[in-house]
Design a protein around this motif. Sequence first.
Motif, PDB file in Angstrom:
ATOM      1  N   LYS A  29      83.202   5.302  20.578  1.00 53.28           N
ATOM      2  CA  LYS A  29      83.375   5.807  19.274  1.00 53.28           C
ATOM      3  C   LYS A  29      83.866   5.183  18.075  1.00 53.28           C
ATOM      4  CE  LYS A  29      84.433  10.343  17.037  1.00 53.28           C
ATOM      5  NZ  LYS A  29      85.087  11.565  17.219  1.00 53.28           N
ATOM      6  N   GLY A  30      84.881   4.549  18.671  1.00 53.14           N
ATOM      7  CA  GLY A  30      86.039   3.628  17.494  1.00 53.14           C
ATOM      8  C   GLY A  30      85.013   2.360  17.267  1.00 53.14           C
ATOM      9  N   ALA A  31      84.542   1.780  18.439  1.00 54.40           N
ATOM     10  CA  ALA A  31      83.628   0.663  17.909  1.00 54.40           C
ATOM     11  C   ALA A  31      82.730   0.752  16.909  1.00 54.40           C
ATOM     12  CB  ALA A  31      82.979   0.011  19.389  1.00 54.40           C
ATOM     13  N   ARG A  32      82.095   1.817  16.555  1.00 57.86           N
ATOM     14  CA  ARG A  32      81.297   1.923  15.642  1.00 57.86           C
ATOM     15  C   ARG A  32      81.632   1.518  14.471  1.00 57.86           C
ATOM     16  NH1 ARG A  32      76.544   4.780  15.755  1.00 57.86           N
ATOM     17  NH2 ARG A  32      77.203   5.658  13.437  1.00 57.86           N
ATOM     18  N   ARG A  33      83.098   1.585  14.131  1.00 58.13           N
ATOM     19  CA  ARG A  33      83.653   1.358  12.833  1.00 58.13           C
ATOM     20  C   ARG A  33      83.816  -0.226  12.847  1.00 58.13           C
ATOM     21  NH1 ARG A  33      86.590   6.027  14.608  1.00 58.13           N
ATOM     22  NH2 ARG A  33      88.605   4.569  14.728  1.00 58.13           N
ATOM     23  N   GLY A  79      88.097  -6.456  17.304  1.00 61.83           N
ATOM     24  CA  GLY A  79      88.706  -5.351  16.923  1.00 61.83           C
ATOM     25  C   GLY A  79      89.214  -4.712  18.250  1.00 61.83           C
ATOM     26  N   PRO A  80      90.201  -3.906  18.142  1.00 66.43           N
ATOM     27  CA  PRO A  80      90.779  -3.214  19.309  1.00 66.43           C
ATOM     28  C   PRO A  80      89.878  -2.436  20.298  1.00 66.43           C
ATOM     29  CG  PRO A  80      91.621  -1.913  17.342  1.00 66.43           C
ATOM     30  CD  PRO A  80      91.017  -3.319  17.127  1.00 66.43           C
ATOM     31  N   VAL A 332      75.792   0.455  20.170  1.00 68.46           N
ATOM     32  CA  VAL A 332      77.048   1.099  19.653  1.00 68.46           C
ATOM     33  C   VAL A 332      77.095   0.890  18.172  1.00 68.46           C
ATOM     34  CG1 VAL A 332      79.482   1.247  19.860  1.00 68.46           C
ATOM     35  CG2 VAL A 332      78.266   1.254  21.892  1.00 68.46           C
ATOM     36  N   ARG A 333      76.744  -0.175  17.675  1.00 69.47           N
ATOM     37  CA  ARG A 333      76.977  -0.834  16.328  1.00 69.47           C
ATOM     38  C   ARG A 333      76.515   0.279  15.461  1.00 69.47           C
ATOM     39  NH1 ARG A 333      71.809  -1.572  16.851  1.00 69.47           N
ATOM     40  NH2 ARG A 333      70.549  -1.650  14.881  1.00 69.47           N
TER      41      ARG A 333
END
Length: 350
Positions: A29-33, A79-80, A332-333
Motif C-alpha cells: 500500500k505504501g509503495a503506491r506513494r 523508499g522504505p 503496485v505503482r
Amino acid sequence: MHVPDGFINAPVSAVAGVVAAGAVAVSLKGARRELDERTAPLAGLVAAFIFAVQMLNFPVAAGTSGHLLGGALAAILVGPFTGVLCISVVLLMQGVLFADGGLTALGVNITVMGVVTTVVAYALFRGLVKVLPRGRRSVTVASFVAALVSVPAAAAVFTLVYAVGGTTDVPTGTVFTAMVGVHTLIGLGEAAITAATVGAVIAVRPDLVHGARGLTAPLKLRVGGELVDAAPAAAPVTVGRSPRKVWITGLVASLILAGFVSFYASASPDGLEKVAADKGIDKNVEDHAAKDSPLADYGVKDVTDARLSGGLAGVIGVGVTVVVGTGVFWVVRKRRTPTEAAEAPVAETV
C-alpha cells in the motif's frame, strides 16, 4: 544472514510469517506513494542489484565472511515501503530457486533482513539528513551510518527471535554477543557498499534517489558583510528525462557482478553460519525443501565447470529477480493521468 530451516521452531516461525506478511501488505500500500511509471522499473533493478551484490561475500575475520543485506540501500534509493518489497522479492527468489534461506524460515528472514534493516536504516537516515548540512555529501554520509547500524540491529533482532523460538539451548547472551560482534564488522562492508552506490547514483541522477528529494541547499550571498539566502534559481528540468541509461548501466553492472565477479567471492561461511557452527545453534538444521533445485547453491545442475555454473546461476538469478521485481512494482505503482504528469513538479537536486 539467511536463516535456514530448523533454527527456529514452527510456532515462532509461523508468527514471524504473519509479521512478515503484514509488513509486505503495508508496504504494498505504501509503495503506491513511492512508485510511478519512471521509478517502478528502477525498483526492479534495485532488487536485482541487491541479489547480485549478495553473491559477493567479503572476508571480515579469520574464517568468516559477510555480504550485503541491502535494506538500507533499497530504502534510500527507492523508499522504505518499496525497500521492504525489494528485499522480500530477493529473499523469495533465493529461497525458492537457490535453496538459500529456509522456506519455513522465510517469514523470519523477511522480518530480520527486510523489515528491520529497512526501518532502522531509513529512520536513522532521515534523522541524520535533517541535522547535517544539506548537500550530496551529507546524503552519502547518512547512508553510510544508516547502513552500518542496520546490520547489527538485524543481528540483535535475530537473537531475540532465537531467544523465543530457538531449537537449541545455547544461552541467549552467548548468541547475542557473537552475532552483534561479527555483524558490526559486516556492517562496515554494508556501509561502504551502500554509500558508494548511493553516491554514484546521486552523481549522475540525484532526482532518482528517494532519500535525496527536497534536500536542495540554498545559494548564499554576502550582503553588507552577512550571508543571506539568495532567491531560489530554477531547478534543472529532470522530469521527463528517461532513466533508461541508469537502468541499462545498473543491469549490466548487476550481470557482471553476479556472472563474473561472484566467482572471486569469499568461500568462508557468513556471519550467521559461523556463529551457528561455533556456538552449536545449527544442531537441528534441516535439509532445504528446494535442495534439488536446478539452481541450488548458486550453481546450474549438470554444468561441471564451477566458474561457468556459478556465473550462469548468477545471471539467471539477476534476470528472474529483475523481471519479477519490475512486474510487482509495475502493478503496485501509482498510475498518473496525463494531466497529473504534465503538472508534476520539477524534481529537486542536491
